[in-house]
Design a protein around this motif. Sequence first.
Motif, mmCIF file in Angstrom:
data_model
loop_
_atom_site.group_PDB
_atom_site.id
_atom_site.type_symbol
_atom_site.label_atom_id
_atom_site.label_comp_id
_atom_site.label_asym_id
_atom_site.label_seq_id
_atom_site.Cartn_x
_atom_site.Cartn_y
_atom_site.Cartn_z
ATOM 1 N N LYS A 60 34.638 48.179 44.812
ATOM 2 C CA LYS A 60 33.933 48.389 43.470
ATOM 3 C C LYS A 60 35.157 47.740 42.419
ATOM 4 O O LYS A 60 36.301 48.306 42.716
ATOM 5 C CB LYS A 60 33.499 49.637 43.105
ATOM 6 N N LEU A 61 34.938 47.144 41.326
ATOM 7 C CA LEU A 61 35.992 46.711 40.534
ATOM 8 C C LEU A 61 36.516 47.791 39.980
ATOM 9 O O LEU A 61 35.692 48.498 39.180
ATOM 10 C CB LEU A 61 35.153 45.648 39.541
ATOM 11 N N THR A 62 37.747 48.016 39.811
ATOM 12 C CA THR A 62 38.562 48.880 39.111
ATOM 13 C C THR A 62 39.785 48.419 38.066
ATOM 14 O O THR A 62 39.816 47.222 38.332
ATOM 15 C CB THR A 62 39.320 49.811 40.133
ATOM 16 N N GLN A 63 40.275 49.000 37.195
ATOM 17 C CA GLN A 63 41.247 48.379 36.443
ATOM 18 C C GLN A 63 42.439 47.995 37.096
ATOM 19 O O GLN A 63 43.214 47.134 36.740
ATOM 20 C CB GLN A 63 41.656 49.752 35.459
ATOM 21 N N LYS A 64 42.627 48.705 38.417
ATOM 22 C CA LYS A 64 43.885 48.073 39.274
ATOM 23 C C LYS A 64 43.521 46.722 39.718
ATOM 24 O O LYS A 64 44.630 46.149 39.694
ATOM 25 C CB LYS A 64 44.183 49.255 40.457
ATOM 26 N N HIS A 65 42.380 46.592 40.061
ATOM 27 C CA HIS A 65 42.043 45.010 40.486
ATOM 28 C C HIS A 65 42.328 44.124 39.200
ATOM 29 O O HIS A 65 42.973 43.385 39.442
ATOM 30 C CB HIS A 65 40.503 45.084 40.851
ATOM 31 N N LEU A 66 41.794 44.458 38.111
ATOM 32 C CA LEU A 66 42.218 43.703 36.886
ATOM 33 C C LEU A 66 43.627 43.500 36.691
ATOM 34 O O LEU A 66 44.030 42.355 36.402
ATOM 35 C CB LEU A 66 41.478 44.158 35.637
ATOM 36 N N ASN A 67 44.467 44.516 36.731
ATOM 37 C CA ASN A 67 45.670 44.376 36.422
ATOM 38 C C ASN A 67 46.421 43.608 37.462
ATOM 39 O O ASN A 67 47.265 42.663 37.080
ATOM 40 C CB ASN A 67 46.480 45.840 36.564
ATOM 41 N N THR A 68 45.850 43.653 38.761
ATOM 42 C CA THR A 68 46.608 42.730 39.660
ATOM 43 C C THR A 68 46.198 41.377 39.621
ATOM 44 O O THR A 68 47.080 40.395 39.594
ATOM 45 C CB THR A 68 45.902 43.058 41.343
ATOM 46 N N PHE A 69 44.888 41.062 39.256
ATOM 47 C CA PHE A 69 44.290 39.872 39.037
ATOM 48 C C PHE A 69 45.036 38.912 37.728
ATOM 49 O O PHE A 69 45.344 37.773 37.799
ATOM 50 C CB PHE A 69 42.779 39.461 38.796
ATOM 51 N N SER A 70 45.491 39.937 36.737
ATOM 52 C CA SER A 70 45.992 39.191 35.514
ATOM 53 C C SER A 70 47.152 38.885 35.593
ATOM 54 O O SER A 70 47.896 37.927 34.852
ATOM 55 C CB SER A 70 45.885 40.250 34.427
ATOM 56 N N LEU A 71 47.959 39.104 36.992
ATOM 57 C CA LEU A 71 49.361 38.466 37.091
ATOM 58 C C LEU A 71 49.187 37.112 38.023
ATOM 59 O O LEU A 71 50.438 36.611 38.198
ATOM 60 C CB LEU A 71 50.147 39.492 38.087
ATOM 61 N N LYS A 72 48.036 36.895 38.486
ATOM 62 C CA LYS A 72 47.919 35.620 38.909
ATOM 63 C C LYS A 72 47.892 34.235 38.099
ATOM 64 O O LYS A 72 47.631 34.478 37.087
ATOM 65 C CB LYS A 72 46.763 35.529 40.201
ATOM 66 N N SER A 73 48.252 33.202 38.730
ATOM 67 C CA SER A 73 48.147 31.886 37.806
ATOM 68 C C SER A 73 46.882 31.276 38.078
ATOM 69 O O SER A 73 46.442 30.448 37.204
ATOM 70 C CB SER A 73 49.500 31.148 38.117
ATOM 71 N N ARG A 74 46.181 31.334 39.226
ATOM 72 C CA ARG A 74 44.816 30.537 39.631
ATOM 73 C C ARG A 74 44.085 31.395 40.282
ATOM 74 O O ARG A 74 44.351 32.117 41.358
ATOM 75 C CB ARG A 74 45.246 29.262 40.141
ATOM 76 N N LEU A 75 42.756 31.669 40.020
ATOM 77 C CA LEU A 75 41.756 32.374 40.370
ATOM 78 C C LEU A 75 40.552 31.551 40.710
ATOM 79 O O LEU A 75 39.999 30.882 39.798
ATOM 80 C CB LEU A 75 41.149 33.772 39.315
ATOM 81 N N LEU A 76 39.734 31.813 41.775
ATOM 82 C CA LEU A 76 38.535 31.082 41.917
ATOM 83 C C LEU A 76 37.473 32.282 42.288
ATOM 84 O O LEU A 76 37.494 33.123 43.203
ATOM 85 C CB LEU A 76 38.642 30.039 43.127
ATOM 86 N N LEU A 77 36.414 32.116 41.387
ATOM 87 C CA LEU A 77 35.326 32.983 41.613
ATOM 88 C C LEU A 77 34.200 32.598 42.226
ATOM 89 O O LEU A 77 33.760 31.333 41.584
ATOM 90 C CB LEU A 77 35.006 33.705 40.184
ATOM 91 N N ILE A 78 33.689 32.970 42.990
ATOM 92 C CA ILE A 78 32.245 32.487 43.773
ATOM 93 C C ILE A 78 31.174 33.485 43.417
ATOM 94 O O ILE A 78 31.111 34.623 43.789
ATOM 95 C CB ILE A 78 32.301 32.335 45.207
ATOM 96 N N ALA A 79 30.097 32.972 42.525
ATOM 97 C CA ALA A 79 29.086 33.593 41.953
ATOM 98 C C ALA A 79 27.839 33.463 42.809
ATOM 99 O O ALA A 79 27.189 32.219 43.080
ATOM 100 C CB ALA A 79 28.691 33.500 40.646
ATOM 101 N N GLY A 80 27.325 34.400 43.882
ATOM 102 C CA GLY A 80 26.074 34.214 44.567
ATOM 103 C C GLY A 80 24.925 34.354 43.684
ATOM 104 O O GLY A 80 25.087 34.667 42.411
ATOM 105 N N HIS A 81 23.964 33.572 44.117
ATOM 106 C CA HIS A 81 22.494 33.735 43.618
ATOM 107 C C HIS A 81 21.432 33.562 44.784
ATOM 108 O O HIS A 81 21.702 33.672 45.810
ATOM 109 C CB HIS A 81 22.391 32.537 42.419
ATOM 110 N N TYR A 82 20.091 33.730 44.105
ATOM 111 C CA TYR A 82 19.247 33.696 45.003
ATOM 112 C C TYR A 82 19.210 34.798 46.075
ATOM 113 O O TYR A 82 19.239 36.164 45.615
ATOM 114 C CB TYR A 82 18.913 32.372 45.798
#
Length: 264
Positions: A91-113
Amino acid sequence: MRIDVLTAVPELFASPLQASILKRAQQKGLVTIGIHNLHDWGRKGRIDDYLYGGGAGMAIRVDIVVAAMRDLSARYGPYEEVIYLTADGEKLTQKHLNTFSLKSRLLLIAGHYKGIDDRIRAYVTREISIGDYVLTGGELPALVLIDGVVRLIPGVLSDIASALEDSFQDNLLSAPVYTRPAVFEGQGVPPVLLSGDHQAIARWRWEQRLKRTAERRPDLLSAGGGAVSPPPEPAGASEAPSHTALPPSPPEAPSKAAHDTPAE
């Protein structure tokens, strides 16, 4: 920072990324957000197939997603986090967001169907959910994550202290906020906020954060082991504005744009 998204429905991202903070953060060059259509990697645009073992629905093919991931990595460089938005993730938390904000490149994969072939999990670094409910796809969760990360990038908000005082940053909810008018239909602003006493205001806000969290989200206090960090030192009188009384002439109400305008 660069954020890339692989999605079967890229049009879902158009409006949110072209408004408010996310739009201005891109215009200022603080973040680049790339939305990539998975159909571009499918044979004749086809990216899904029937389920092995039968059953309702279609699943996105793992070979197509991995091919897209490899193409993007070759184009933009290796990603520090490859995040799969899935209902059974952490489950996404503020701690996750803090950690991700310190990265320089993120790739998100959105499922569907019906989702993505389960073998995709061998190619990601994180699996994230935004809550215990089901949505049509991972596009809205991806937007939630993007918004939460981008606002933490230095220079995006006009006052980074505002983001650091938000709910969940330290396992506490935010204190209540008030603006003009000082009295509305019999409801007044707490007198301490009109006192000009910055120490008293900081203490009141801290007490309100503790009270509100205990009443509304006691689980946050439990998650923090029952301990919270001490209240911050208030700004000096020369640094913090003092609203000790009603102004001599009524100013214009603060606009939505003023609230979410980032630093120049």
